[in-house]
Design a protein around this motif. Structure first.
Motif, PDB file in Angstrom:
ATOM      1  N   ARG A  27       0.791  -1.281   0.009  1.00  0.00           N
ATOM      2  CA  ARG A  27      -0.166   0.035  -0.004  1.00  0.00           C
ATOM      3  C   ARG A  27       1.084   1.466   0.008  1.00  0.00           C
ATOM      4  O   ARG A  27       0.523   2.247  -0.588  1.00  0.00           O
ATOM      5  N   GLN A 268      -6.968   0.435   5.453  1.00  0.00           N
ATOM      6  CA  GLN A 268      -5.901   0.759   4.614  1.00  0.00           C
ATOM      7  C   GLN A 268      -5.448   2.161   4.389  1.00  0.00           C
ATOM      8  O   GLN A 268      -4.205   2.249   4.216  1.00  0.00           O
ATOM      9  N   GLU A 269      -6.439   2.919   4.508  1.00  0.00           N
ATOM     10  CA  GLU A 269      -5.896   4.399   4.444  1.00  0.00           C
ATOM     11  C   GLU A 269      -4.899   4.934   5.564  1.00  0.00           C
ATOM     12  O   GLU A 269      -4.466   6.030   5.495  1.00  0.00           O
TER      13      GLU A 269
END
Length: 283
Positions: A27, A268-269
Motif C-alpha cells: 500500500r 488501509q488508508e
C-alpha cells in the motif's frame, strides 16, 4: 521501486506474519517478495488450525529460484519475523547474506519474536539463543517488544535510563537501529503505551493512548511499516512517527469494529494518511 524480501509465517484467514506485513508495504508502494515459513488456515490463537510448517531447505530453494531470475541486486531489504525453528532461522540469515552479496547496500530488519509480557517465552527451545547469537547480530534494524528487549540485553528494565542502557547493549550486538514496541517504563502513564526508536546514540519516543483491543499481528505490521519508512527517510524518528500513527489508527478502527482480526484492508488508508498523528519526542 523499493523491494523487500519478507520471510515470515502466513495464514489464509486473518492477518499475522506475511499476512500482516505484505499488504501495508504494498500500500506504501513497495514491491514485496513474500516467502512463507508456514502456511496455516488461521493463527494459532484460535486453538485449532490446519496447514504445515516448512523447513530451512524450502526457504533456501525459494530464494535460489529468485536469485536465478537475477533480481537479488534490486532487493533493498530483508524482513523476518517469527521463526518456527533454528533451521529456518539459518535459512533466513543465509538469504540475507545472498542479498547483501548481490546488493551490499541492502539492510536486514529482524523482528526478534521470542515472547511477551504475560505469556513469557513462547517460541521453541533454541530460538531465543539463535536470535541473540545469530539473527540480531546480523541485523541492521531490530524491532523487539519491551519483554524481548530485556531478554536480548540480559537486563530487567523499568526506568527510561535502564531501557536506554538495554538498547545500547542490543546495539552492541550489531544492529544500529532499535525500535522498542509495547514499552511500559516507570514514567509511562497507565492509560498509555510508549514506543522508542534509537539510532546513533539518540532516542525518540512516541506515546499513544492504550487501547483495549488485543489482536494478533500488530507487531508484524509495525515492524513492516517502520522498515518501510526508515528505508524512505533513513531517520528513526521519522519512521517512528509515521509507523506509530498508522498502527494506532489501524488498531483504533479494529477496536471500534470489535473485530477479532486486524482490519488490514478496511483501514488501509491509515497506512498512507493516518487519521491521527502523534508527536515524536527526543528523550
Amino acid at each position: 521501486m523499493t523491494a523487500v524480501l519478507s520471510i515470515q509465517s502466513h495464514v489464509t484467514y486473518g492477518h499475522v506474519g506475511n499476512s500482516s506485513a505484505v499488504f501495508p508495504l504494498q500500500r506504501l508502494g513497495i514491491e514485496v517478495w513474500p516467502v512463507h515459513t508456514v502456511q496455516f488456515s488461521n493463527h494459532t490463537g484460535y486453538g485449532e488450525w490446519t496447514g504445515r510448517v516448512y523447513d530451512g531447505q524450502s526457504i533456501d530453494e525459494l530464494v535460489q529460484g529468485v536469485a536465478e531470475r537475477g533480481v537479488l541486486g534490486s532487493c533493498d531489504a530483508v524482513l523476518s519475523g517469527y521463526l518456527g525453528s533454528a533451521d529456518i532461522g539459518h535459512a533466513v540469515v543465509g538469504a540475507v547474506a545472498r542479498v547483501r552479496e548481490a546488493n551490499p547496500a541492502a539492510v536486514y530488519c529482524c523482528d526478534p519474536v521470542i515472547g511477551d509480557v504475560g505469556r513469557g517465552v513462547f517460541v521453541r527451545p533454541g530460538i531465543e539463543e539463535f536470535m541473540r547469537d545469530v539473527a540480531v547480530p546480523a541485523a541492521d534494524v531490530v524491532t523487539p517488544n519491551h519483554y524481548e528487549l530485556d531478554l536480548l540485553s540480559g537486563a530487567a528494565t523499568r526506568s527510561l535510563a535502564s531501557v536506554k542502557d538495554a538498547v545500547a547493549a542490543v546495539q552492541g550486538l550489531g544492529p544500529r537501529v532499535v525500535l522498542t514496541t509495547s514499552l511500559v517504563a516507570e514514567d509511562t502513564p497507565d492509560d498509555a503505551v510508549d514506543l522508542l526508536a534509537s539510532e546513533g546514540g539518540r532516542h525518540f519516543r512516541v506515546r499513544t493512548p492504550r487501547l483495549g483491543v488485543s489482536v494478533n499481528g500488530a507487531g508484524d505490521a509495525i515492524a513492516a511499516l517502520f522498515l518501510a519508512h526508515w528505508l524512505d527517510t533513513r531517520s528513526a524518528a521519522e519512521a517512528l512517527g509515521r509507523a506509530a500513527s498508522s498502527v494506532f489508527g489501524l488498531l483504533q478502527r479494529t477496536e471500534d469494529a470489535r473485530s477479532r482480526e486486524i482490519l488490514m484492508v478496511a483501514a488501509q488508508e491509515e497506512f498512507v494518511t493516518p487519521s491521527r498523528t502523534f508527536p515524536v519526542e527526543e528523550v
